[in-house]
Every structure is written in structure tokens, then in C-alpha cells.
Design a protein around this motif. Sequence first.
Motif, PDB file in Angstrom:
ATOM      1  N   CYS A  85       0.838  -1.209   0.000  1.00  0.00           N
ATOM      2  CA  CYS A  85       0.000   0.000   0.000  1.00  0.00           C
ATOM      3  C   CYS A  85       0.869   1.254   0.000  1.00  0.00           C
ATOM      4  N   ASP A  86       1.925   1.237   0.793  1.00  0.00           N
ATOM      5  CA  ASP A  86       2.820   2.395   0.830  1.00  0.00           C
ATOM      6  C   ASP A  86       3.453   2.628  -0.538  1.00  0.00           C
ATOM      7  N   TRP A  87       3.844   1.531  -1.229  1.00  0.00           N
ATOM      8  CA  TRP A  87       4.438   1.677  -2.549  1.00  0.00           C
ATOM      9  C   TRP A  87       3.420   2.262  -3.530  1.00  0.00           C
ATOM     10  N   ILE A  88       2.178   1.744  -3.473  1.00  0.00           N
ATOM     11  CA  ILE A  88       1.143   2.243  -4.385  1.00  0.00           C
ATOM     12  C   ILE A  88       0.863   3.722  -4.122  1.00  0.00           C
ATOM     13  N   ILE A  89       0.779   4.077  -2.846  1.00  0.00           N
ATOM     14  CA  ILE A  89       0.532   5.492  -2.522  1.00  0.00           C
ATOM     15  C   ILE A  89       1.692   6.352  -2.993  1.00  0.00           C
ATOM     16  N   GLY A  90       2.929   5.882  -2.803  1.00  0.00           N
ATOM     17  CA  GLY A  90       4.104   6.662  -3.210  1.00  0.00           C
ATOM     18  C   GLY A  90       4.231   6.779  -4.718  1.00  0.00           C
ATOM     19  N   ALA A  91       3.854   5.730  -5.442  1.00  0.00           N
ATOM     20  CA  ALA A  91       4.025   5.728  -6.895  1.00  0.00           C
ATOM     21  C   ALA A  91       2.764   6.153  -7.637  1.00  0.00           C
ATOM     22  N   PHE A  92       1.719   6.506  -6.923  1.00  0.00           N
ATOM     23  CA  PHE A  92       0.444   6.788  -7.580  1.00  0.00           C
ATOM     24  C   PHE A  92       0.559   7.937  -8.580  1.00  0.00           C
TER      25      PHE A  92
END
Length: 133
Positions: A85-92
Motif C-alpha cells: 500500500c505504501d508503494w502504491i501510494i508513493g508511486a500513484f
Amino acid sequence: TMIIEDLNDEIKNGMKGEEVAQLDYEQQMATAQKLHDELVAKKLSLENAIAKRSEERGDETADKEANEKDLQGEHDYKKNITPDCDWIIGAFYKRADARKAEMEGLAGAKEFLAGAETEGSALLATKQSPSFD
């Protein structure tokens, strides 16, 4: 004879006193027995209530343990998905910009190809049938 009459009066008074005392005793015994029966019934009622509450407490304890296991499962699940989730939020936003650029590129290519059909048709060699004039 006076002594005999006094003795008879004393005996009669003693018997009446004994009778009154016996009736009073029987009444007190009946009251005590009634109170004893009520207290025994109350004791049984309280023992039943305690047993019922103990059973309910056991059920609640089992439910609590099950809920704690479920909660631990939820915490473990959250812990497992947090990095993704953190990766998705960071790369969104970066991925959104890349998709936008890709869409613009596809739209440009589509426009180019649409324009090439009309303009490029003159440049394309068309098969001409040989003429023997």
C-alpha cells in the motif's frame, strides 16, 4: 384448705402459662421454619444464578478469545499489506503521469495515422494495370 386452693390455682395458672408458652413456641417455630424454607429457596436460586452467570462468563471468555484471534489476524493482514500500500501510494502520481503521457502518445499516434491516410494516399504506389496502347 386454703393451701390446697392456692396450690390448685397455681397449677391452673401454670398450665395456662404453659399452654400460652407452648402456643407462642409453636408460632415462633412456624415462623422460623417458614424463614428457613425461604432462605433455602433463596440459596438455591442464588446458586442457580451463580452457575448460569459462570456459564455465561465462560461463553463470553470464549467469544473474547475468538475476537482477539480475529483482531490479531486483522493486524497481521494489515502488517502484510502495508508495504504494498505504501508503494502504491508513493508511486500513484508518478504512475498517473506516465499513464497520461502514454494516452497522449497514443492519441497523437492515432491522429498521425488518421492524417497519413488522407495525405499519404497520394504518395502510396497503387497498382496500375499495364496498358499496351
